[in-house]
Design a protein around this motif. Structure first.
Motif, mmCIF file in Angstrom:
data_model
loop_
_atom_site.group_PDB
_atom_site.id
_atom_site.type_symbol
_atom_site.label_atom_id
_atom_site.label_comp_id
_atom_site.label_asym_id
_atom_site.label_seq_id
_atom_site.Cartn_x
_atom_site.Cartn_y
_atom_site.Cartn_z
ATOM 1 N N ASP A 1 4.104 5.449 -5.475
ATOM 2 C CA ASP A 1 3.794 5.533 -7.211
ATOM 3 C C ASP A 1 2.971 6.684 -7.451
ATOM 4 O OD1 ASP A 1 5.824 3.540 -7.323
ATOM 5 O OD2 ASP A 1 4.392 2.019 -7.379
ATOM 6 N N LEU A 2 1.917 6.653 -6.539
ATOM 7 C CA LEU A 2 0.634 7.781 -7.022
ATOM 8 C C LEU A 2 1.362 9.321 -6.770
ATOM 9 C CD1 LEU A 2 -2.467 6.128 -5.724
ATOM 10 C CD2 LEU A 2 -1.872 6.629 -8.095
ATOM 11 N N LEU A 3 2.050 9.297 -5.792
ATOM 12 C CA LEU A 3 2.686 10.526 -5.541
ATOM 13 C C LEU A 3 3.727 10.993 -6.601
ATOM 14 C CD1 LEU A 3 3.098 10.720 -1.724
ATOM 15 C CD2 LEU A 3 1.743 12.116 -2.915
ATOM 16 N N ALA A 4 4.546 10.211 -7.071
ATOM 17 C CA ALA A 4 5.418 10.202 -7.924
ATOM 18 C C ALA A 4 4.596 10.457 -9.402
ATOM 19 C CB ALA A 4 6.369 8.925 -8.212
ATOM 20 N N ASP B 1 0.809 -1.080 0.157
ATOM 21 C CA ASP B 1 0.118 0.060 -0.063
ATOM 22 C C ASP B 1 0.986 1.197 -0.052
ATOM 23 O OD1 ASP B 1 -2.261 -1.494 -0.147
ATOM 24 O OD2 ASP B 1 -2.794 -1.276 2.191
ATOM 25 N N MET B 2 1.906 1.096 0.695
ATOM 26 C CA MET B 2 2.749 2.458 0.905
ATOM 27 C C MET B 2 3.604 2.624 -0.263
ATOM 28 S SD MET B 2 4.681 2.272 4.474
ATOM 29 C CE MET B 2 3.655 2.291 5.941
ATOM 30 N N LEU B 3 3.750 1.355 -1.097
ATOM 31 C CA LEU B 3 4.821 1.763 -2.413
ATOM 32 C C LEU B 3 3.629 2.329 -3.444
ATOM 33 C CD1 LEU B 3 6.694 -1.504 -2.428
ATOM 34 C CD2 LEU B 3 7.443 0.781 -2.441
ATOM 35 N N GLU B 4 2.300 1.758 -3.301
ATOM 36 C CA GLU B 4 1.494 2.314 -4.333
ATOM 37 C C GLU B 4 1.163 3.735 -4.126
ATOM 38 O OE1 GLU B 4 -3.417 1.635 -5.330
ATOM 39 O OE2 GLU B 4 -2.134 -0.162 -4.535
ATOM 40 N N GLN B 5 1.063 4.075 -2.881
ATOM 41 C CA GLN B 5 1.010 5.602 -2.400
ATOM 42 C C GLN B 5 2.355 6.465 -3.064
ATOM 43 O OE1 GLN B 5 0.026 5.901 1.690
ATOM 44 N NE2 GLN B 5 -2.255 4.954 1.498
#
Length: 133
Positions: free
Chosen positions: A124-127, A118-122
């Motif tokens: 990625d979304l921020l990036a 979930d943190m990695l997905e967030q």
């Protein structure tokens, strides 16, 4: 093909269910053996009470003695069986606890993996948002 933590957790939960069932069966068998032992002991006590209250002669006395001897043998055998089954109940309980600890550890690992994903997905979304600006 690699086995995922989710699959390992599912397998461990199924194993825990089986271990619980096996322990339950062992406890049921032990209880049945103890009931049988109590029945035999009650029969022995009743036979001894009968013999103490009456004077028997000949064949009746011999039959009563044979019955008492048979009851004593059955009680000895049931006592040994109960001891063995008590050991099985203990073993099954310990196995169940081991698998339970394994399930807990796998559940914690799975939760950490999900949190990390979930943190990695967030991130990625921020990036992606930062790159789109």
């Amino acid at each position: 093909m690699a086995v995922t933590t989710r699959q390992r957790l599912e397998r461990a939960r199924r194993l825990l269910t089986v271990q619980e069932q096996m322990r339950g069966i062992a406890e049921r068998d032990l209880a049945a053996t103890r009931r049988d032992l109590a029945r035999v002991e009650a029969d022995r006590a009743a036979m001894l009470t009968t013999l103490a209250g009456e004077t028997m002669h000949g064949l009746f006395l011999d039959a009563a003695a044979r019955r008492l001897k048979a009851l004593a043998g059955e009680a000895t055998q049931l006592d040994a069986t109960a001891t063995h089954r008590a050991g099985l109940v203990r073993e099954r309980g310990l196995a169940e606890k081991r698998v339970g600890r394994q399930v807990e550890a796998l559940a914690e690992t799975r939760a950490r993996e999900r949190e990390r994903a979930d943190m990695l997905e967030q991130l990625d979304l921020l990036a992606a948002r930062g790159g789109a600006s």
